[in-house]
Motif scaffolding. Structure first.
Motif, mmCIF file in Angstrom:
data_model
loop_
_atom_site.group_PDB
_atom_site.id
_atom_site.type_symbol
_atom_site.label_atom_id
_atom_site.label_comp_id
_atom_site.label_asym_id
_atom_site.label_seq_id
_atom_site.Cartn_x
_atom_site.Cartn_y
_atom_site.Cartn_z
ATOM 1 N N THR A 163 -0.526 3.355 -2.036
ATOM 2 C CA THR A 163 -1.630 2.846 -1.262
ATOM 3 C C THR A 163 -1.924 1.345 -1.682
ATOM 4 O OG1 THR A 163 -4.244 3.491 -0.729
ATOM 5 C CG2 THR A 163 -3.249 3.551 -3.280
ATOM 6 N N ILE A 190 -4.912 -1.831 -2.318
ATOM 7 C CA ILE A 190 -6.222 -2.329 -2.339
ATOM 8 C C ILE A 190 -6.180 -3.629 -1.798
ATOM 9 C CG2 ILE A 190 -7.851 -2.845 -4.317
ATOM 10 C CD1 ILE A 190 -7.232 0.332 -3.819
ATOM 11 N N TYR A 241 -15.284 1.672 -5.686
ATOM 12 C CA TYR A 241 -14.354 1.498 -4.702
ATOM 13 C C TYR A 241 -15.076 1.372 -3.333
ATOM 14 C CZ TYR A 241 -10.469 2.219 -1.271
ATOM 15 O OH TYR A 241 -9.760 2.262 -0.009
ATOM 16 N N LYS A 264 -11.650 -1.242 0.952
ATOM 17 C CA LYS A 264 -10.691 -1.308 -0.016
ATOM 18 C C LYS A 264 -10.638 -2.080 -1.104
ATOM 19 C CE LYS A 264 -7.404 1.019 3.272
ATOM 20 N NZ LYS A 264 -6.145 1.051 3.830
ATOM 21 N N SER A 303 -8.888 5.437 -2.870
ATOM 22 C CA SER A 303 -8.530 4.993 -1.490
ATOM 23 C C SER A 303 -7.926 5.991 -0.701
ATOM 24 C CB SER A 303 -7.503 3.770 -1.744
ATOM 25 O OG SER A 303 -6.389 4.202 -2.611
#
Length: 186
Positions: A93, A95, A110, A114, A141
């Motif tokens: 994933t 960020i 979060y 993102k 996420s």
């Protein structure tokens, strides 16, 4: 209701009553149409007792825990950035960014953009709890809510996540008592 806890009532333009514990104090957020908080306390007494027991245990556990006082914010940032890089790859994933600020009620959060915001007070936590916090936020996420899918992902890496959550609550009380008290005295 037996053992009525200390509580605060806040009236707002809301449709349904909400109960929450912030800093160990029960807060009733009520619609302006409700004029008897006692009814709400009665209706949710089992939930209130359950939360009181959790807080009592956390306060007891806090007695045996010590804060990490020699980690700088720079060291915290380096640790968090390393963890984010590692966990992004592990969970496949992405960020976008990391923000740092002192937060009143959370260790981290979060956002839908993102981004992860990390509470600067995490610098006082043992490293294993910082690792857990960052992993927890990155899992958001993949799954935004704390539902079964979310906890299944957490459990794969942290089968003892309930202990981590309990430890975080205990540390929260220690920090509120020591760090925040010291800063208000400065």
């Amino acid at each position: 209701m037996d053992d009525l806890p200390e509580y605060i009532v806040i009236y707002r333009n809301v449709k349904y009553p909400r109960l929450e514990y912030k800093k160990g104090v029960l807060t009733l957020i009520l619609p302006k149409t409700i004029n008897n908080p006692q009814q709400i306390l009665q209706k949710y007494q089992e939930w209130i007792k359950s939360k009181q027991n959790i807080i009592k245990k956390a306060l007891e556990e806090a007695e045996s825990k010590a804060l990490i006082r020699n980690r700088t914010e720079k060291e915290l940032r380096e640790l968090v950035n390393t963890l984010i890089k590692t966990y992004q790859e592990e969970l496949k994933t992405t960020i976008n960014g990391v923000l740092y600020r002192k937060m009143k009620t959370k260790w981290a959060s979060y956002s839908h953009k993102k981004n992860i915001t990390v509470n600067t007070l995490t610098k006082y936590l043992p490293q294993d709890l910082i690792e857990y916090i960052i992993y927890h936020e990155i899992v958001h996420s993949i799954e935004r809510r704390h539902n079964e899918k979310f906890w299944n992902i957490i459990t794969k890496k942290y089968p003892d996540y309930q202990n981590k959550e309990r430890d975080l609550l205990a540390y929260w009380f220690i920090i509120q008592k020591t760090i925040n008290t010291q800063k208000s005295e400065d």
